[in-house]
Design a protein around this motif. Structure first.
Motif, PDB file in Angstrom:
ATOM      1  N   HIS A  40      14.255 -10.194 -18.348  1.00 35.53           N
ATOM      2  CA  HIS A  40      14.961  -9.380 -17.347  1.00 35.53           C
ATOM      3  C   HIS A  40      14.490  -7.931 -17.361  1.00 35.53           C
ATOM      4  CE1 HIS A  40      17.729  -8.854 -20.911  1.00 35.53           C
ATOM      5  NE2 HIS A  40      17.787  -7.615 -20.466  1.00 35.53           N
ATOM      6  N   VAL A  41      14.794  -7.268 -16.253  1.00 38.39           N
ATOM      7  CA  VAL A  41      14.606  -5.818 -16.174  1.00 38.39           C
ATOM      8  C   VAL A  41      16.006  -5.208 -16.175  1.00 38.39           C
ATOM      9  CG1 VAL A  41      13.759  -3.866 -14.789  1.00 38.39           C
ATOM     10  CG2 VAL A  41      12.446  -6.015 -14.893  1.00 38.39           C
ATOM     11  N   SER A  52      25.858  -1.548  -6.727  1.00 42.19           N
ATOM     12  CA  SER A  52      24.484  -2.059  -6.886  1.00 42.19           C
ATOM     13  C   SER A  52      24.354  -3.482  -6.369  1.00 42.19           C
ATOM     14  CB  SER A  52      24.083  -1.990  -8.370  1.00 42.19           C
ATOM     15  OG  SER A  52      24.006  -0.644  -8.784  1.00 42.19           O
ATOM     16  N   GLN A  91      15.777   2.290 -13.650  1.00 40.35           N
ATOM     17  CA  GLN A  91      15.194   1.286 -14.555  1.00 40.35           C
ATOM     18  C   GLN A  91      15.431   1.730 -15.990  1.00 40.35           C
ATOM     19  OE1 GLN A  91      12.038   1.437 -16.481  1.00 40.35           O
ATOM     20  NE2 GLN A  91      12.648  -0.567 -17.284  1.00 40.35           N
ATOM     21  N   TYR A 145      21.525  -4.769  -3.718  1.00 41.23           N
ATOM     22  CA  TYR A 145      20.564  -5.854  -3.973  1.00 41.23           C
ATOM     23  C   TYR A 145      20.747  -6.984  -2.974  1.00 41.23           C
ATOM     24  CZ  TYR A 145      18.596  -3.729  -8.133  1.00 41.23           C
ATOM     25  OH  TYR A 145      17.921  -2.879  -8.986  1.00 41.23           O
ATOM     26  N   VAL A 158      12.999  -3.119 -20.259  1.00 35.45           N
ATOM     27  CA  VAL A 158      12.483  -4.448 -19.917  1.00 35.45           C
ATOM     28  C   VAL A 158      12.732  -5.345 -21.123  1.00 35.45           C
ATOM     29  CG1 VAL A 158      10.728  -3.715 -18.256  1.00 35.45           C
ATOM     30  CG2 VAL A 158      10.139  -3.859 -20.682  1.00 35.45           C
ATOM     31  N   THR A 179      12.635 -14.157 -12.731  1.00 30.99           N
ATOM     32  CA  THR A 179      13.237 -13.309 -13.764  1.00 30.99           C
ATOM     33  C   THR A 179      14.620 -12.862 -13.265  1.00 30.99           C
ATOM     34  OG1 THR A 179      12.866 -11.430 -15.271  1.00 30.99           O
ATOM     35  CG2 THR A 179      12.225 -11.103 -12.964  1.00 30.99           C
ATOM     36  N   GLN A 180      15.204 -11.904 -13.957  1.00 33.31           N
ATOM     37  CA  GLN A 180      16.511 -11.410 -13.510  1.00 33.31           C
ATOM     38  C   GLN A 180      16.520  -9.888 -13.546  1.00 33.31           C
ATOM     39  OE1 GLN A 180      18.957 -13.541 -16.538  1.00 33.31           O
ATOM     40  NE2 GLN A 180      19.983 -14.532 -14.808  1.00 33.31           N
ATOM     41  N   ILE A 181      17.364  -9.328 -12.702  1.00 30.32           N
ATOM     42  CA  ILE A 181      17.724  -7.921 -12.848  1.00 30.32           C
ATOM     43  C   ILE A 181      19.028  -7.899 -13.625  1.00 30.32           C
ATOM     44  CG2 ILE A 181      18.525  -5.843 -11.623  1.00 30.32           C
ATOM     45  CD1 ILE A 181      15.609  -6.251 -11.209  1.00 30.32           C
ATOM     46  N   GLU A 182      19.081  -7.146 -14.683  1.00 29.09           N
ATOM     47  CA  GLU A 182      20.314  -7.019 -15.465  1.00 29.09           C
ATOM     48  C   GLU A 182      20.937  -5.666 -15.122  1.00 29.09           C
ATOM     49  OE1 GLU A 182      20.320  -5.785 -19.730  1.00 29.09           O
ATOM     50  OE2 GLU A 182      21.074  -7.806 -20.026  1.00 29.09           O
ATOM     51  N   LEU A 183      21.956  -5.706 -14.282  1.00 28.53           N
ATOM     52  CA  LEU A 183      22.673  -4.475 -13.941  1.00 28.53           C
ATOM     53  C   LEU A 183      23.601  -4.149 -15.099  1.00 28.53           C
ATOM     54  CD1 LEU A 183      23.632  -5.305 -10.232  1.00 28.53           C
ATOM     55  CD2 LEU A 183      21.799  -3.762 -11.012  1.00 28.53           C
ATOM     56  N   VAL A 198      18.674  -2.485 -15.478  1.00 28.14           N
ATOM     57  CA  VAL A 198      18.847  -1.371 -14.533  1.00 28.14           C
ATOM     58  C   VAL A 198      20.225  -0.759 -14.765  1.00 28.14           C
ATOM     59  CG1 VAL A 198      19.031  -0.712 -12.082  1.00 28.14           C
ATOM     60  CG2 VAL A 198      17.318  -2.404 -12.806  1.00 28.14           C
TER      61      VAL A 198
END
Ligand SMILES: CC[C@H](C(=O)O)C(=O)SCCNC(=O)CCNC(=O)[C@H](O)C(C)(C)COP(=O)(O)OP(=O)(O)OC[C@H]1O[C@@H](n2cnc3c(N)ncnc32)[C@H](O)[C@@H]1OP(=O)(O)O
Ligand SMILES: [Co+2]
Length: 139
Positions: free
Chosen positions: A8-9, A19, A79, A23, A82, A53-57, A11
């Motif tokens: 994940h990234v 958010s 950001q 998105y 990672v 992958t995922q975005i991790e808020l 954020v």
């Protein structure tokens, strides 16, 4: 040490709710998990799925959150880190230390329920790196 997938990234955001709308509206995100609290890690978390992958808020859980300082410097968020998967978190942490990198704390359970650890941004040219043990059965 074997580099696995980009899990994940991370954020940082002052508002997961806001958010999520961004998105969904701008990126067409369809699969968005229910936000949940991780008090032990000082954050609220919400995963936005992308195909690979995922975005991790992440939002501060309280004023002691490890991302509170980041949001003071970056009030709109941004950001934050990672996260790469590794087969064995202890072996990975030992590898980092043996090569002079600063591992932050000991492995602990992260948002996916598997052990994670962070490596200081100074070791990666200003990028905070999270290592996460690949969930069993995903190897
Ligand atoms: C674990 C649950 C979930 C999961 O995936 O499972 C998460 O990912 S939760 C994510 C939140 N948790 C963490 O980030 C834990 C690890 N982070 C830390 O230990 C600190 O945030 C640390 C050490 C990275 C930074 O410490 P602090 O916030 O006190 O900031 P400083 O002002 O001392 O920073 C020193 C230096 O680093 C730069 N910095 C800070 N944060 C970041 C960042 N996210 N990315 C890149 N660089 C960062 C900061 O600008 C300072 O740089 P300098 O040049 O010295 O001014
Ligand atoms: Co993370």
């Amino acid at each position: 040490m074997k580099l696995g997938r980009l899990n994940h990234v991370g954020v940082a955001t002052p508002s997961i709710a806001k958010s999520i709308e961004t998105y969904r509206l701008l990126l067409g995100a369809e699969t968005i998990g229910e936000p949940f609290d991780l008090p032990a890690q000082g954050v609220k978390v919400c995963f936005v799925d992308a195909p690979n992958t995922q975005i991790e808020l992440i939002e501060p859980y309280d004023e002691n959150s490890p991302i509170a300082g980041f949001l003071r410097k970056n009030p709109a968020g941004g950001q934050h880190h990672v996260c790469f998967e590794v087969p064995d978190i202890h072996e990975a942490a030992a590898h980092m230390k043996a090569n002079g990198a600063t591992v932050l704390g000991e492995p602990r359970i992260g948002a996916h329920g598997t052990p994670i650890v962070f490596v200081h941004p100074k070791d990666f040219g200003g990028m905070l790196v999270e290592l996460m043990e690949t969930p069993k059965g995903d190897h």
